[in-house]
Write a protein that holds these residues in place. Structure first.
Motif, mmCIF file in Angstrom:
data_model
loop_
_atom_site.group_PDB
_atom_site.id
_atom_site.type_symbol
_atom_site.label_atom_id
_atom_site.label_comp_id
_atom_site.label_asym_id
_atom_site.label_seq_id
_atom_site.Cartn_x
_atom_site.Cartn_y
_atom_site.Cartn_z
ATOM 1 N N MET A 1 0.826 -1.207 0.000
ATOM 2 C CA MET A 1 0.000 0.000 0.000
ATOM 3 C C MET A 1 0.855 1.250 0.000
ATOM 4 S SD MET A 1 -3.419 0.580 0.427
ATOM 5 C CE MET A 1 -4.328 1.016 1.885
ATOM 6 N N ARG A 2 1.937 1.188 0.809
ATOM 7 C CA ARG A 2 2.818 2.336 0.930
ATOM 8 C C ARG A 2 3.427 2.689 -0.420
ATOM 9 N NH1 ARG A 2 6.972 2.761 5.610
ATOM 10 N NH2 ARG A 2 8.054 4.677 5.077
ATOM 11 N N HIS A 3 3.855 1.656 -1.152
ATOM 12 C CA HIS A 3 4.381 1.881 -2.493
ATOM 13 C C HIS A 3 3.314 2.438 -3.412
ATOM 14 C CE1 HIS A 3 8.425 0.414 -2.279
ATOM 15 N NE2 HIS A 3 8.031 -0.642 -1.606
ATOM 16 N N GLU A 4 2.127 1.888 -3.259
ATOM 17 C CA GLU A 4 1.039 2.308 -4.137
ATOM 18 C C GLU A 4 0.639 3.756 -3.886
ATOM 19 O OE1 GLU A 4 -1.049 -1.155 -6.147
ATOM 20 O OE2 GLU A 4 -2.111 -0.750 -4.267
ATOM 21 N N ILE A 5 0.683 4.155 -2.606
ATOM 22 C CA ILE A 5 0.355 5.552 -2.295
ATOM 23 C C ILE A 5 1.415 6.471 -2.904
ATOM 24 C CG2 ILE A 5 0.152 7.260 -0.428
ATOM 25 C CD1 ILE A 5 -1.155 5.101 1.291
ATOM 26 N N GLN A 6 2.678 6.011 -2.827
ATOM 27 C CA GLN A 6 3.770 6.766 -3.440
ATOM 28 C C GLN A 6 3.499 6.982 -4.928
ATOM 29 O OE1 GLN A 6 5.883 7.450 -0.981
ATOM 30 N NE2 GLN A 6 6.743 9.009 -2.347
ATOM 31 N N GLU A 7 3.126 5.888 -5.588
ATOM 32 C CA GLU A 7 2.774 5.937 -7.008
ATOM 33 C C GLU A 7 1.621 6.903 -7.242
ATOM 34 O OE1 GLU A 7 5.435 4.469 -8.749
ATOM 35 O OE2 GLU A 7 3.742 4.385 -10.156
ATOM 36 N N ALA A 8 0.611 6.751 -6.383
ATOM 37 C CA ALA A 8 -0.610 7.538 -6.540
ATOM 38 C C ALA A 8 -0.320 9.033 -6.454
ATOM 39 C CB ALA A 8 -1.635 7.136 -5.487
ATOM 40 N N LEU A 9 0.601 9.382 -5.535
ATOM 41 C CA LEU A 9 0.961 10.796 -5.402
ATOM 42 C C LEU A 9 1.679 11.280 -6.661
ATOM 43 C CD1 LEU A 9 2.139 10.810 -1.677
ATOM 44 C CD2 LEU A 9 0.336 12.271 -2.627
ATOM 45 N N LYS A 10 2.560 10.409 -7.175
ATOM 46 C CA LYS A 10 3.326 10.769 -8.376
ATOM 47 C C LYS A 10 2.430 10.856 -9.608
ATOM 48 C CE LYS A 10 6.643 7.890 -9.024
ATOM 49 N NZ LYS A 10 7.783 7.029 -8.726
ATOM 50 N N CYS A 11 1.527 9.882 -9.734
ATOM 51 C CA CYS A 11 0.739 9.754 -10.964
ATOM 52 C C CYS A 11 -0.626 10.429 -10.880
ATOM 53 C CB CYS A 11 0.564 8.279 -11.328
ATOM 54 S SG CYS A 11 2.111 7.399 -11.412
ATOM 55 N N LYS A 12 -0.809 11.237 -9.864
ATOM 56 C CA LYS A 12 -2.051 11.991 -9.741
ATOM 57 C C LYS A 12 -3.305 11.113 -9.754
ATOM 58 C CE LYS A 12 0.068 15.967 -12.056
ATOM 59 N NZ LYS A 12 1.022 16.110 -10.962
ATOM 60 N N GLN A 13 -3.297 10.102 -8.887
ATOM 61 C CA GLN A 13 -4.475 9.228 -8.798
ATOM 62 C C GLN A 13 -5.475 9.703 -7.745
ATOM 63 O OE1 GLN A 13 -2.845 5.336 -8.065
ATOM 64 N NE2 GLN A 13 -1.879 5.221 -10.075
ATOM 65 N N PHE A 14 -5.148 10.773 -7.039
ATOM 66 C CA PHE A 14 -6.094 11.286 -6.049
ATOM 67 C C PHE A 14 -6.980 12.360 -6.668
ATOM 68 C CE2 PHE A 14 -2.551 9.761 -3.338
ATOM 69 C CZ PHE A 14 -3.268 8.831 -2.623
ATOM 70 N N SER A 15 -8.182 12.467 -6.139
ATOM 71 C CA SER A 15 -9.045 13.555 -6.575
ATOM 72 C C SER A 15 -9.873 13.995 -5.376
ATOM 73 C CB SER A 15 -9.958 13.096 -7.715
ATOM 74 O OG SER A 15 -10.793 12.053 -7.265
ATOM 75 N N LEU A 16 -10.566 15.105 -5.540
ATOM 76 C CA LEU A 16 -11.433 15.579 -4.467
ATOM 77 C C LEU A 16 -12.884 15.518 -4.900
ATOM 78 C CD1 LEU A 16 -9.653 18.767 -3.043
ATOM 79 C CD2 LEU A 16 -9.622 16.427 -2.157
ATOM 80 N N VAL A 17 -13.737 15.188 -3.954
ATOM 81 C CA VAL A 17 -15.169 15.392 -4.148
ATOM 82 C C VAL A 17 -15.613 16.400 -3.085
ATOM 83 C CG1 VAL A 17 -15.756 13.197 -5.236
ATOM 84 C CG2 VAL A 17 -15.624 13.320 -2.743
ATOM 85 N N TYR A 18 -16.696 17.080 -3.386
ATOM 86 C CA TYR A 18 -17.193 18.111 -2.471
ATOM 87 C C TYR A 18 -18.614 17.783 -2.041
ATOM 88 C CZ TYR A 18 -13.194 20.904 -3.962
ATOM 89 O OH TYR A 18 -11.917 21.355 -4.210
ATOM 90 N N GLN A 19 -18.838 17.771 -0.718
ATOM 91 C CA GLN A 19 -20.205 17.546 -0.229
ATOM 92 C C GLN A 19 -20.764 18.853 0.328
ATOM 93 O OE1 GLN A 19 -20.902 14.862 3.133
ATOM 94 N NE2 GLN A 19 -22.846 14.244 2.193
ATOM 95 N N PRO A 20 -21.911 19.280 -0.226
ATOM 96 C CA PRO A 20 -22.519 20.534 0.230
ATOM 97 C C PRO A 20 -22.968 20.483 1.686
ATOM 98 C CG PRO A 20 -23.461 19.851 -1.869
ATOM 99 C CD PRO A 20 -22.635 18.703 -1.372
ATOM 100 N N ILE A 21 -22.907 21.636 2.329
ATOM 101 C CA ILE A 21 -23.446 21.835 3.672
ATOM 102 C C ILE A 21 -24.533 22.901 3.528
ATOM 103 C CG2 ILE A 21 -22.934 22.620 6.026
ATOM 104 C CD1 ILE A 21 -19.985 21.631 5.450
#
Ligand code: C2E
Ligand code: MG
Ligand code: MG
Ligand code: MG
Length: 277
Positions: free
Chosen positions: A27-47
């Protein structure tokens, strides 16, 4: 593969731990990859406020894994905290929010909440880091709500208190997330620069007349009112919950009943449709 159920002799047990360690290393390696390869995104929940107007949104991270699909933060935040990867990840979240801010303002959404992990807050450079990002994107501190959990205060109250005071002086608003579920005392509500309480979903899911958490929820709202804190009810899923909270003068609501977390383009469409309705 080792199985947890049945056969709990020692070999199975160590095999289990090995599996866990291996999974974590992977997982640690994969998170490293994810940070490098822009695999994260944001979603927004209204209040929402009492008039069903969107008054803010909460930014929530998603991991778009190439094989496993979308992974929930419940599955990787804790590990990222252990490995320290939450630091670059958290910075990415704030920078992404900065980049999305213009679009959010166009939707007439004035503030965005960001979740902070205790580790982020405990770093000396945090205040300077975030100030730098805001300056770069010309964003004002009052547009950002920083969500921290009570656990931040338990681990190191003195340090948490000084950094929160500094951030609050800069103009950030501070919210206590998952309020009522941690191990800290009520005293911090008086001692710390807190603006908002977010009543945890585990209470909200069982409120209403005669329901299990009717009394506790009323009491939390009374404390907030006494201390002049704003209150957000998290995880509102039914009309019954919403109605009860409204009659108790809870000001703000967040939950699947009102809106799911959405990618920013979907949020724009959602706001447009609301304007037309
Ligand atoms: P949280 O900050 O308490 O966020 C609320 C969570 O409840 C979100 O889960 C949201 O999708 C979910 N939720 C909202 N309304 C409802 C509802 O009506 N019913 C139910 N059952 N759930 C609802 P999500 O997005 O999976 O995030 C889980 C947790 O992960 C967050 O809890 C927060 O503690 C953490 N997290 C998310 N994004 C970040 C981040 O960028 N940084 C850090 N450090 N933590 C994050
Ligand atoms: Mg939160
Ligand atoms: Mg919460
Ligand atoms: Mg929660």
């Amino acid at each position: 593969k080792a199985k947890r159920r049945g056969n709990n002799n020692f070999e199975w047990f160590t095999q289990d731990i090995n599996d866990k360690v291996e999974r974590h290393v992977l997982m640690r390696h994969e998170i490293q990859e994810a940070l490098k390869c822009k695999q994260f995104s944001l979603v927004y929940q209204p209040i929402f406020d009492q008039n069903q107007k969107i008054c803010s949104v909460e930014a929530l991270i998603r991991w778009n894994h190439p094989v496993q699909g979308v992974i929930s933060p419940y599955e990787f935040i804790t590990l990222a905290e252990h490995t320290g990867q939450i630091i670059p990840m958290g910075r990415w979240v704030i920078e992404q929010v900065c980049q999305d801010m213009l679009q959010l303002q166009a939707m007439d959404i004035p503030t965005v909440s960001v979740n902070l992990s205790p580790l982020q807050l405990s770093r000396n450079r945090f205040a300077d880091d975030i100030k730098g990002l805001l300056a770069e994107y010309q964003i004002e501190a009052r547009q950002i709500v920083l969500e921290v959990t009570e656990n931040v205060l338990v681990s190191d109250l003195t340090n948490a208190s000084s950094i929160l005071n500094e951030l609050h002086k800069q103009g950030f608003r501070i919210a206590i997330d998952d309020f009522g579920t941690g191990y800290s005392s009520l005293r911090y509500l008086q001692e710390l620069p807190i603006d908002i309480l977010k009543i945890d979903r585990s209470f909200v899911c069982d409120v209403g007349e005669g329901k299990k958490y009717e009394g506790i929820t009323r009491a939390m709202l009374a404390v907030a009112q006494e201390l002049q804190l704003q209150v957000v009810a998290e995880g509102v899923e039914t009309e019954e919950q919403l109605t009860f909270l409204k009659t108790q003068d809870c000001e703000f609501y967040q939950g699947y009943l009102l809106a799911l977390p959405m990618a920013i383009d979907d949020l724009a469409r959602f706001c447009e449709q609301k304007m037309q309705a």
